[in-house]
Design a protein around this motif. Structure first.
Motif, short mmCIF file in Angstrom:
data_model
loop_
_atom_site.label_atom_id
_atom_site.label_comp_id
_atom_site.label_asym_id
_atom_site.label_seq_id
_atom_site.Cartn_x
_atom_site.Cartn_y
_atom_site.Cartn_z
N LEU A 1 -2.37 -2.16 8.81
CA LEU A 1 -1.62 -0.95 9.14
C LEU A 1 -0.55 -1.30 10.18
O LEU A 1 -0.88 -1.72 11.28
N TRP B 1 0.10 10.56 9.67
CA TRP B 1 0.10 9.76 8.44
C TRP B 1 -0.89 8.60 8.56
O TRP B 1 -1.68 8.35 7.64
N GLY C 1 0.82 -1.20 0.00
CA GLY C 1 0.00 0.00 0.00
C GLY C 1 0.85 1.25 0.00
O GLY C 1 0.69 2.13 -0.84
N ASP D 1 -4.42 9.72 8.16
CA ASP D 1 -4.70 9.98 6.74
C ASP D 1 -4.95 8.68 5.98
O ASP D 1 -5.87 8.59 5.17
N VAL D 2 -4.15 7.66 6.23
CA VAL D 2 -4.33 6.36 5.57
C VAL D 2 -5.71 5.80 5.88
O VAL D 2 -6.42 5.33 4.98
N LEU E 1 -7.13 -3.69 5.27
CA LEU E 1 -5.98 -2.81 5.32
C LEU E 1 -5.19 -3.22 6.55
O LEU E 1 -5.72 -3.20 7.67
N GLU F 1 -8.40 7.64 4.02
CA GLU F 1 -8.37 7.38 2.58
C GLU F 1 -8.90 6.00 2.20
O GLU F 1 -9.13 5.74 1.01
N HIS F 2 -9.11 5.12 3.17
CA HIS F 2 -9.56 3.74 2.89
C HIS F 2 -10.74 3.35 3.78
O HIS F 2 -10.69 2.36 4.51
N HIS G 1 3.87 1.43 7.75
CA HIS G 1 3.43 1.16 6.38
C HIS G 1 2.08 0.47 6.42
O HIS G 1 1.60 0.07 7.47
N TYR G 2 1.47 0.34 5.24
CA TYR G 2 0.22 -0.41 5.18
C TYR G 2 0.20 -1.27 3.94
O TYR G 2 0.89 -1.02 2.95
#
Length: 187
Positions: A117, A130, A92, A133-134, A115, A137-138, A103-104
């Motif tokens: 994470l 961050w 991701g 935000d991830v 997802l 966004e999903h 990271h994701y």
């Protein structure tokens, strides 16, 4: 065995936590971890690795170096950085182009979208922002958050660490990533 995803939640090695430790010892341990994780890659198993407190270089006071997030994770990123994963179909993204300590990954299993994470030990503010935000966004993904030392030995949210910068992150992950996002179902 049809494993949909494997998440390593830190302490990939043991020897990098104390100041003055020889880097060659840590490098040997990371090489062994690299070989072990390669087994998953060769088998085609989607996976993620995040750093625990033993996977970072600490200063003479026994703390993560404040304001030096990528420096703290330099050896981890040499072995498990974005370059290793960015071409994988499940990849991701990471917190920066050179730092994979957060990271994701995106996977599907049994018709459900996930997802995964990954957030390293004691994430600083830029990592928490961050991660928020991830998640925003999903919104269509079922979220699993992997981190290091979320709960203490009695099963309570970890409130303070071992004298390291900012204490541990259990409570801030709960407050900022779990409570506001209904898609998070497992930490």
């Amino acid at each position: 065995r049809k494993i949909a995803y494997s998440m390593h939640t830190g302490d990939v090695i043991q020897s990098w936590i104390r100041p003055g430790r020889p880097p060659d010892k840590a490098r040997k341990a990371f090489e062994a971890a690299d070989d072990a994780m390669s087994i998953l890659e060769e088998a085609g198993v989607p996976h993620g690795v995040l750093p625990g407190n033993h996977d970072n270089i600490w200063n003479a006071a026994g703390r993560l170096v404040p304001g030096a997030h990528e420096e703290n994770h330099a050896l981890y990123n040499e072995y498990f950085g974005p370059a290793r994963y960015r071409d994988q179909p499940w990849w991701g993204g990471s917190v920066t182009a050179s730092d994979n300590s957060a990271h994701y990954d995106l996977v599907e299993a049994a018709g459900a979208k996930f997802l995964m994470l990954s957030i390293g030990y004691n994430p600083p503010e830029h990592v928490m922002g961050w991660a928020e935000d991830v998640l925003r966004e999903h919104p269509d993904r079922n979220v699993v958050i992997g981190t290091h030392y979320y709960l203490d030995e009695s099963g309570e949210l970890r409130m303070s660490g071992f004298g390291d910068v900012g204490g541990s992150s259990g409570q801030q992950i709960w407050n900022r990533l779990v409570v506001p996002f209904e898609s998070v179902f497992l930490v």
